[in-house]
Design a protein around this motif. Structure first.
Motif, short mmCIF file in Angstrom:
data_model
loop_
_atom_site.label_atom_id
_atom_site.label_comp_id
_atom_site.label_asym_id
_atom_site.label_seq_id
_atom_site.Cartn_x
_atom_site.Cartn_y
_atom_site.Cartn_z
N GLN A 34 0.74 -1.24 0.05
CA GLN A 34 -0.09 -0.13 -0.14
C GLN A 34 0.96 1.14 -0.08
N VAL A 35 0.57 2.28 -0.66
CA VAL A 35 1.15 3.46 -0.70
C VAL A 35 0.55 4.37 0.40
N ALA A 36 1.37 4.79 1.22
CA ALA A 36 0.72 5.57 2.35
C ALA A 36 1.12 7.25 2.00
N ASN A 37 2.04 7.61 1.26
CA ASN A 37 2.23 8.75 1.16
C ASN A 37 3.18 9.16 0.02
N VAL A 38 3.26 10.31 -0.69
CA VAL A 38 4.44 10.56 -1.47
C VAL A 38 4.71 11.86 -0.95
N GLU A 39 6.10 11.95 -0.77
CA GLU A 39 6.88 13.19 -0.37
C GLU A 39 7.46 14.07 -1.40
N PHE A 40 6.92 15.25 -1.33
CA PHE A 40 7.28 16.19 -2.44
C PHE A 40 8.43 17.22 -1.97
N ASP A 41 9.24 17.79 -2.84
CA ASP A 41 9.79 19.01 -2.53
C ASP A 41 9.13 20.19 -3.55
N CYS A 42 8.25 21.03 -2.73
CA CYS A 42 7.55 21.91 -3.39
C CYS A 42 8.28 23.43 -2.99
N SER A 43 9.52 23.60 -2.52
CA SER A 43 9.89 24.72 -2.12
C SER A 43 10.12 25.80 -3.41
N ASP A 44 10.30 25.36 -4.77
CA ASP A 44 10.41 26.02 -5.86
C ASP A 44 9.13 25.63 -6.51
N PRO A 45 8.24 26.79 -6.52
CA PRO A 45 7.22 26.45 -7.52
C PRO A 45 7.07 25.80 -8.81
N LYS A 46 8.36 26.34 -9.39
CA LYS A 46 8.32 25.92 -10.77
C LYS A 46 9.39 24.54 -10.80
N HIS A 47 9.59 23.97 -9.79
CA HIS A 47 10.42 22.62 -9.87
C HIS A 47 9.88 21.98 -8.86
N LYS A 48 8.86 21.47 -8.91
CA LYS A 48 8.07 20.52 -7.84
C LYS A 48 8.42 19.10 -8.18
N LEU A 49 9.18 18.47 -7.14
CA LEU A 49 9.71 16.99 -7.14
C LEU A 49 9.24 16.15 -6.11
N ALA A 50 8.77 14.97 -6.84
CA ALA A 50 8.57 13.82 -5.79
C ALA A 50 9.70 13.12 -5.29
N LYS A 51 10.02 13.18 -4.06
CA LYS A 51 11.39 12.75 -3.41
C LYS A 51 11.29 11.38 -3.06
N ARG A 52 10.16 10.93 -2.35
CA ARG A 52 10.10 9.52 -1.76
C ARG A 52 8.75 8.99 -1.70
N ILE A 53 8.65 7.70 -2.00
CA ILE A 53 7.39 6.96 -1.68
C ILE A 53 7.26 6.43 -0.45
N ASP A 54 6.18 6.59 0.35
CA ASP A 54 6.24 5.82 1.82
C ASP A 54 5.36 4.71 1.35
N VAL A 55 5.78 3.46 1.59
CA VAL A 55 5.01 2.11 1.21
C VAL A 55 4.56 1.49 2.64
N ILE A 56 3.52 0.55 2.50
CA ILE A 56 3.59 -0.48 3.69
C ILE A 56 3.51 -1.70 2.97
N ARG A 57 4.56 -2.65 3.26
CA ARG A 57 4.65 -3.72 2.56
C ARG A 57 4.32 -4.89 3.52
N ASP A 58 3.45 -5.86 3.27
CA ASP A 58 3.02 -6.98 4.20
C ASP A 58 3.08 -6.31 5.88
#
Length: 377
Positions: A34-58
């Protein structure tokens, strides 16, 4: 518009072939995750980046770190979340609690990181407004079939269209509808068994034969309510529901979530402005002009996401521009009036005279021809 149906159920006709195709091209499917969250870096509105996927595996929490070269496609929300199945003798549980690892909780965590990621609670805040129930009735012999034939005037076992659409029981307290697609619906389905899809919009109201809400009913009791409405004599209803059918109910607390009132911005754009490596897919992503509830809508969001992030020079198939076509607008207006002409409306004397004068001015013109062709006058 019209619905087109696959020969078998959508899983066997669409999902399974796609899974097999993708697996043959070394695509990996991770089950029990299961995907619990996707962590983003949105400090620059013109360069929004997905940094990490938090998952629950078994049951164990893990993290998948991302770079700018990774692409993340997110299906936010979910109409079938918390759906539960009952059985012939057990009701389907009504479970509305949104937990970590589900699509709604994930979207809430994503939306908290940037305003452009939408407002999930516009859609999932009140399951009493978004729930309805369905049930699959499997006939086990030929005793119920004559009552089906009597209504739809077709034999369910010809391999062709049966009801030709949805049959709505307009005097049902549950607002029950039912439909039968081309049989068999499953490859392994016995050829003399018929599958009937029954559903109701008012799950909290007592039935007309079964005097309790649908959400409290077993599969057998739902079948009894349906048999009552298709004309089975009351002294035969319980026996047929118990011995000539097997009925499986399903409760879906959030199935109508995408129909909830919303404003622009409540759903994130497929590719939000400034996105570097991520996109949103499905019914809760915003794409221009298209209408939710369709398979095509979800497919277009996928195309738009891939073509945009990978700079593919290819257009997404156009949506039919019916909103700009006066013929479609006239046709829809008449349909909303159950096919009644505008000239049949209840009007006062002065209104009737004004309409008569207006019709006289367009007599013999293309406008009159158009209005007659589409049943407006």
């Amino acid at each position: 518009t019209a619905l087109r149906f696959t020969k078998y159920n959508q899983y066997e006709s669409m999902i399974l072939p796609m899974v097999k195709y993708l697996e043959s091209h070394n695509v990996q499917f991770h089950y029990g995750v299961q995907v619990a969250n996707v962590e983003f870096d949105c400090s620059d509105p013109k360069h929004k980046l997905a940094k990490r996927i938090d998952v629950i595996r078994d049951g164990k929490k893990e993290a998948i770190d991302l770079t700018e070269n990774d692409l993340v496609f997110i299906t936010n929300g979910g109409c079938v979340e918390n759906s539960s199945m009952g059985s012939q003798n057990e009701p389907a549980a009504y479970n509305t609690e949104l937990k970590e690892g589900g699509g709604w909780d994930m979207w809430r965590k994503i939306a908290a990181q940037d305003p452009s990621f939408g407002h999930p609670d516009k859609f999932c805040h009140d399951p009493e407004q978004t729930n309805w129930m369905s049930a699959t009735v499997e006939t086990l012999d030929q005793k119920i079939i004559p009552y089906i034939k009597n209504i739809c005037k077709r034999d369910p076992f010809t391999g062709h269209v049966v009801t030709g659409g949805i049959v709505t029981v307009k005097d049902s307290s549950w607002l029950m509808s039912w439909t039968i697609n081309r049989q068999p619906q499953f490859r392994t389905q016995p050829k003399d068994h018929c599958l009937v899809w029954v559903y109701s919009l008012f799950t909290d109201k007592p039935g007309d034969y079964i005097k309790k809400p649908m959400r409290e009913c077993t599969g057998k009791e739902i079948c009894m309510e349906w048999l009552y409405h298709i004309g089975v004599p009351e002294d035969q209803i319980e026996d047929l529901a118990a011995n000539s059918a097997n009925t499986v109910p399903v409760m879906m607390p959030y199935i109508d979530a995408f129909f909830m009132p919303r404003a622009y911005g409540d759903r994130p754009n497929v590719v939000p402005e400034g996105s570097v490596n991520f996109a949103f897919l499905g019914q809760f992503a915003e794409t221009p002009r298209d209408t939710i509830f369709t398979t095509e809508y979800s497919m277009r969001t996928g195309m738009e996401a891939v073509y945009t992030l990978l700079n593919v020079d290819r257009g997404v198939p156009e949506v039919w521009g019916s909103v700009y076509d006066v013929r479609d607008l006239l046709n829809a207006t008449v349909k909303l009036r159950d096919g009644k002409k505008a000239t049949d409306m209840d009007m006062g004397f002065m209104e009737k005279m004004a309409v008569k004068k207006a019709l006289g001015k367009i007599e013999g013109t293309d406008i009159e021809k158009l209005l007659k062709e589409y049943g407006v006058i």
